[in-house]
Design a protein around this motif. Structure first.
Motif, PDB file in Angstrom:
ATOM      1  N   PRO A   1     -39.085 -40.503 -20.496  1.00 54.16           N
ATOM      2  CA  PRO A   1     -40.474 -40.110 -20.745  1.00 54.16           C
ATOM      3  C   PRO A   1     -40.856 -38.764 -20.120  1.00 54.16           C
ATOM      4  O   PRO A   1     -41.638 -38.015 -20.688  1.00 54.16           O
ATOM      5  CB  PRO A   1     -41.292 -41.249 -20.126  1.00 54.16           C
ATOM      6  N   SER A   2     -40.300 -38.441 -18.957  1.00 57.37           N
ATOM      7  CA  SER A   2     -40.651 -37.181 -18.304  1.00 57.37           C
ATOM      8  C   SER A   2     -40.078 -35.968 -19.018  1.00 57.37           C
ATOM      9  O   SER A   2     -40.464 -34.839 -18.738  1.00 57.37           O
ATOM     10  CB  SER A   2     -40.184 -37.192 -16.845  1.00 57.37           C
TER      11      SER A   2
ATOM     12  N   LYS B   1     -47.077 -36.442 -19.436  1.00 49.95           N
ATOM     13  CA  LYS B   1     -46.114 -37.346 -18.792  1.00 49.95           C
ATOM     14  C   LYS B   1     -45.224 -36.586 -17.815  1.00 49.95           C
ATOM     15  O   LYS B   1     -44.938 -37.065 -16.724  1.00 49.95           O
ATOM     16  CB  LYS B   1     -45.253 -38.058 -19.837  1.00 49.95           C
TER      17      LYS B   1
ATOM     18  N   CYS C   1     -45.052 -37.335 -13.822  1.00 54.93           N
ATOM     19  CA  CYS C   1     -43.798 -37.686 -13.147  1.00 54.93           C
ATOM     20  C   CYS C   1     -43.502 -36.708 -12.017  1.00 54.93           C
ATOM     21  O   CYS C   1     -43.116 -37.115 -10.921  1.00 54.93           O
ATOM     22  CB  CYS C   1     -42.644 -37.712 -14.147  1.00 54.93           C
TER      23      CYS C   1
END
Length: 158
Positions: free
Chosen positions: A66-67, A74, A78
């Motif tokens: 996701p990062s 996102k 992170c």
């Protein structure tokens, strides 16, 4: 809580003066003060570098995360969390104790990331990458002081 605070509170809870062994611990704490300050300063001054380079290292190892999804929100979230852990490690080094990291940073860490549906193995690998980057900025002796704090985070994810 600092090592010194712990020593004082332990003695006070027993209504006694610190024992000779505790006084020696206090003396050793004072002797390492400049080193702990230097390490914390290195982490503080290089937090952005540690996070940026650690993230790049992580994305090489785990590109589908996701990062690294292209979602800037996102990625920023992170990296904000990563910087927060670097800061908690600096606090712990200054305090001479794992307690700030344990009480603020590792309590409930697995549950939090599980609830966010972020794979725990990714967080652990990211912490390894941050550790590698932080240690690359330090002498071997200073790196040996920093490593256990990163390991505490990594182990709390196991």
């Amino acid at each position: 809580m600092s090592l010194i605070t712990e020593l004082i509170l332990n003695a006070d809870s027993e209504a006694r003066y610190p024992a000779p062994k505790e006084i020696r611990i206090f003396q050793d704490f004072l002797k390492t003060g400049e080193r702990r300050i230097r390490i914390a300063k290195t982490l503080a001054e290089n937090e952005q570098r540690i996070v940026q380079n650690g993230s790049a290292r992580f994305w090489e190892r785990c590109p589908n995360t996701p990062s690294n999804s292209g979602n800037e929100r996102k990625t920023a979230s992170c990296q904000r969390d990563q910087g927060w852990y670097v800061r908690l490690i600096a606090y712990s080094i200054l305090a001479g104790s794992e307690r700030p990291l344990e009480e603020i940073g590792t309590f409930g860490i697995k549950e939090m990331y599980n609830n966010l549906e972020i794979p725990i193995r990714n967080i652990a690998e990211c912490m390894r990458c941050l550790k590698e980057e932080a240690m690359s900025l330090m002498s071997e002796e200073d790196g040996a002081e920093v490593a256990p704090y990163f390991d505490l985070i990594i182990n709390s994810l196991s």
